[in-house]
Design a protein around this motif. Structure first.
Motif, PDB file in Angstrom:
ATOM      1  N   GLN A 140      -8.119 -32.421 -14.076  1.00  0.00           N
ATOM      2  CA  GLN A 140      -9.201 -33.031 -13.296  1.00  0.00           C
ATOM      3  C   GLN A 140      -9.273 -32.309 -11.949  1.00  0.00           C
ATOM      4  O   GLN A 140      -8.272 -31.767 -11.491  1.00  0.00           O
ATOM      5  CB  GLN A 140      -8.871 -34.505 -13.019  1.00  0.00           C
ATOM      6  N   PRO A 141     -10.431 -32.326 -11.294  1.00  0.00           N
ATOM      7  CA  PRO A 141     -10.517 -31.688  -9.969  1.00  0.00           C
ATOM      8  C   PRO A 141      -9.529 -32.328  -8.987  1.00  0.00           C
ATOM      9  O   PRO A 141      -9.259 -33.526  -9.038  1.00  0.00           O
ATOM     10  CB  PRO A 141     -11.956 -31.944  -9.533  1.00  0.00           C
ATOM     11  N   THR A 142      -9.007 -31.504  -8.112  1.00  0.00           N
ATOM     12  CA  THR A 142      -8.016 -31.908  -7.118  1.00  0.00           C
ATOM     13  C   THR A 142      -8.693 -31.957  -5.747  1.00  0.00           C
ATOM     14  O   THR A 142      -9.485 -31.082  -5.419  1.00  0.00           O
ATOM     15  CB  THR A 142      -6.877 -30.860  -7.077  1.00  0.00           C
TER      16      THR A 142
ATOM     17  N   LYS B 187      -5.110 -21.190  -8.285  1.00  0.00           N
ATOM     18  CA  LYS B 187      -5.095 -21.497  -9.727  1.00  0.00           C
ATOM     19  C   LYS B 187      -3.670 -21.451 -10.274  1.00  0.00           C
ATOM     20  O   LYS B 187      -2.856 -20.623  -9.848  1.00  0.00           O
ATOM     21  CB  LYS B 187      -5.925 -20.475 -10.522  1.00  0.00           C
TER      22      LYS B 187
ATOM     23  N   GLY C  54      -4.499 -35.330 -11.492  1.00  0.00           N
ATOM     24  CA  GLY C  54      -4.810 -34.030 -10.896  1.00  0.00           C
ATOM     25  C   GLY C  54      -4.711 -33.997  -9.376  1.00  0.00           C
ATOM     26  O   GLY C  54      -4.938 -32.959  -8.762  1.00  0.00           O
TER      27      GLY C  54
ATOM     28  N   LYS D 160     -10.909 -27.287  -9.092  1.00  0.00           N
ATOM     29  CA  LYS D 160     -10.099 -27.323 -10.310  1.00  0.00           C
ATOM     30  C   LYS D 160      -9.036 -26.238 -10.216  1.00  0.00           C
ATOM     31  O   LYS D 160      -9.354 -25.063 -10.092  1.00  0.00           O
ATOM     32  CB  LYS D 160     -10.982 -27.100 -11.544  1.00  0.00           C
TER      33      LYS D 160
ATOM     34  N   ARG E  22      -8.053 -25.137 -15.903  1.00  0.00           N
ATOM     35  CA  ARG E  22      -9.128 -25.541 -16.820  1.00  0.00           C
ATOM     36  C   ARG E  22      -8.944 -26.958 -17.348  1.00  0.00           C
ATOM     37  O   ARG E  22      -9.903 -27.734 -17.446  1.00  0.00           O
ATOM     38  CB  ARG E  22      -9.148 -24.554 -18.001  1.00  0.00           C
TER      39      ARG E  22
END
Ligand code: C2O
Ligand code: CU
Length: 511
Positions: free
Chosen positions: A64-66, A242, A214, A58, A61
């Motif tokens: 969606q997960p990448t 991030k 994402g 991620k 926050r």
């Protein structure tokens, strides 16, 4: 440049909540054992095994997960920490899928359709490494295979980084996430009493754009058979993986080790007391550049970092207790530092005098090579290919310096862009940058300077391995080709350019 095809709807990263994710700190890699050293079989040296894997992470926050590809399934990969003259082995293991998730252009040299889609080879950028371990772009290996490299680390304390270098797909493997820091330390550094431990932060910057779900977006040209695009710029700058992270700091000095591992973006970075791109730029001290410490710490308010470049900074948060400090460029805020309140005892020092650097005298150069950077039609009539001195990758090697000789390389930039030019294995010094009249040169081949050489910034007087070559400018570097003989590469570190012929072999001949 060709028009990019109509882009799909992308995630508006600017609208993401700011400063909701803590800054991740990459793990420090641990050796899995010891092996007899390659140079002295009597002694045992650390042996690392680092595995390239596909994984999900991620980046924010609210996203969606990448999907990424990363060393030990992280991006940035684990930081390798070692010391000058402490050799190590790294076994680089490819356990990636057999299909790429980014658009391969099979018309690029080395990425033809008969080649496996997923190929990797690891280069230690800035490392004094023998040719067989340097990660020659054609020495790639596929999923299920590995390559063991020997890094003697016979060099001064510096921030290096390792990344993929596979012929014709380096830009895609890099966007997928194959990069990590490699820090060399030494006794000289120990004696400087710089901030360390929690007070030394690696900051790996790269930009990406994302689809609404994402996943990483990588643009393609309008032509389905030749999807290559000339540059990649993402909408968001990630720090250690991030978007808009925050980090809690104490009101004291920190050492920040910056790496720009973007494919194509140059960053103009400043620290500010407010989260706006125009707010006041605070003073920091730069103590090191790519190949180690500067001779004196250099105060500044603006750090320009091109792809592949590193900087070692000391930032003092002591006068910001209980407040916030922001890292920003002139187009976006990048991250937040939350400075705790109260008093702090800071046992670290900020030395003004660092490692002595003797400037290499110009007269020690045995030859000067004039090397152009220029745009051409390529052999397939593609709209734009950028070549180094008019030569393609597979043409005969023309740069063959003799081991232990010194040369001046004079880069004549005939394009409209800045290009970060990198030579493997050696370190060099920047002599000067001087503007010239491009149209006169193009019409007559005559070099007419339009002004004196620009004076260099104090931060540009250190040892480099990558240099910014600005448009309509001649940039001269001086290099001693020492350490190892053999075949290496030099190239533009804008990875789209590198993948499309802006890379050449050079050979250091033993005599
Ligand atoms: Cu950082 Cu040849 O590359
Ligand atoms: Cu370039």
């Amino acid at each position: 440049m060709q028009p990019a095809s109509k882009a799909p709807e992308l995630l508006n990263t600017r609208a993401l909540a700011h400063f909701v994710d803590p800054l991740p700190i990459p793990m420090v890699a641990k050796p899995v054992g010891m092996r007899p050293s390659a140079s002295n079989p009597e002694s045992q040296v650390p042996y690392y095994r680092i595995v390239m894997r596909q994984f999900q992470a991620k980046v924010h926050r609210d996203m969606q997960p990448t999907t990424f590809w990363g060393y030990n399934a992280s991006c940035p990969g684990p930081t390798i920490e070692t010391r000058g003259d402490q050799p190590i082995f790294v076994e680089w293991v490819n356990e990636l899928p057999r299909k790429h998730f980014l658009p391969i252009d099979h018309t690029l040299h080395g990425a033809e359709a008969d080649k496996p889609e997923v190929r990797t080879v690891v280069h230690l950028h800035g490392g004094r490494t023998a040719p067989e371990s340097d990660g020659y772009p054609e020495d790639w290996f596929v999923s299920g295979q590995s390559a063991t490299c020997y890094y003697p680390n016979g060099q001064e304390a510096a921030s290096l980084f390792y990344h993929d270098h596979a012929m014709g797909i380096t830009r895609l493997n890099a966007v997928a996430g194959l990069m990590g820091l490699y820090l060399i330390r030494d006794e000289f550094e120990d004696r400087l009493n710089l901030p360390k431990g929690d007070f030394e932060l690696p900051l790996v910057l790269f930009d990406r754009s994302f689809h609404l779900d994402g996943q990483i977006y990588y643009p393609v040209s309008g032509k389905p058979d030749t999807p290559w695009v000339s540059e990649y710029y993402g909408s968001a700058i990630l720090v250690n993986g991030k978007i808009f992270p925050y980090h809690e700091v104490e009101p004291r000095r920190y050492r920040l080790r910056f790496l720009n591992s973007s494919n194509g973006s140059f960053y103009r970075l400043s620290f500010s007391p407010e989260a706006t791109v125009s707010s006041e730029a605070l003073v920091f001290s730069q103590i090191g550049s790519e190949q180690g410490f500067l001779s004196e710490s250099a105060q500044g308010t603006l750090l320009i970092l091109g792809p592949g470049e590193r900087a070692d900074l000391i930032v003092d948060f002591s006068s910001h207790a209980g407040k916030e400090v922001f890292l920003r460029t002139d187009v976006t805020v990048v991250m937040q530092f939350r400075v705790s309140s109260g008093k702090n005892t800071d046992p670290s020092s900020l030395p003004t005098i660092l490692r002595p650097i003797s400037r290499i005298p110009e007269r020690s150069a045995v030859r000067t090579r004039e090397l152009t950077l220029a745009d051409y039609q390529n052999r397939l009539g593609r709209s734009s290919v950028m070549l180094l001195n008019g030569a393609h990758w597979d043409m005969p090697v023309t740069e063959k310096p003799v081991l232990n000789s010194t040369e001046i390389w004079s880069f004549i930039n005939l394009t409209d862009d800045s290009h970060p030019i990198h030579l493997h294995m050696v370190r060099f010094q920047l002599l000067d940058r001087r503007p010239f009249d491009l149209s006169v040169y193009q019409l007559t081949g005559k070099m007419v300077f339009t002004g004196p050489a620009e004076s260099l910034l104090p931060s540009e007087l250190g040892w480099m391995d990558t240099v910014r070559v600005d448009p309509m400018t001649i940039t001269r570097i001086i290099v001693k080709f020492e350490n190892f003989a053999g075949r290496y590469v030099w190239h533009c570190h804008m990875l789209e350019h590198e993948d499309n012929e802006m890379m050449r072999p050079f050979i250091i001949s033993a005599q």
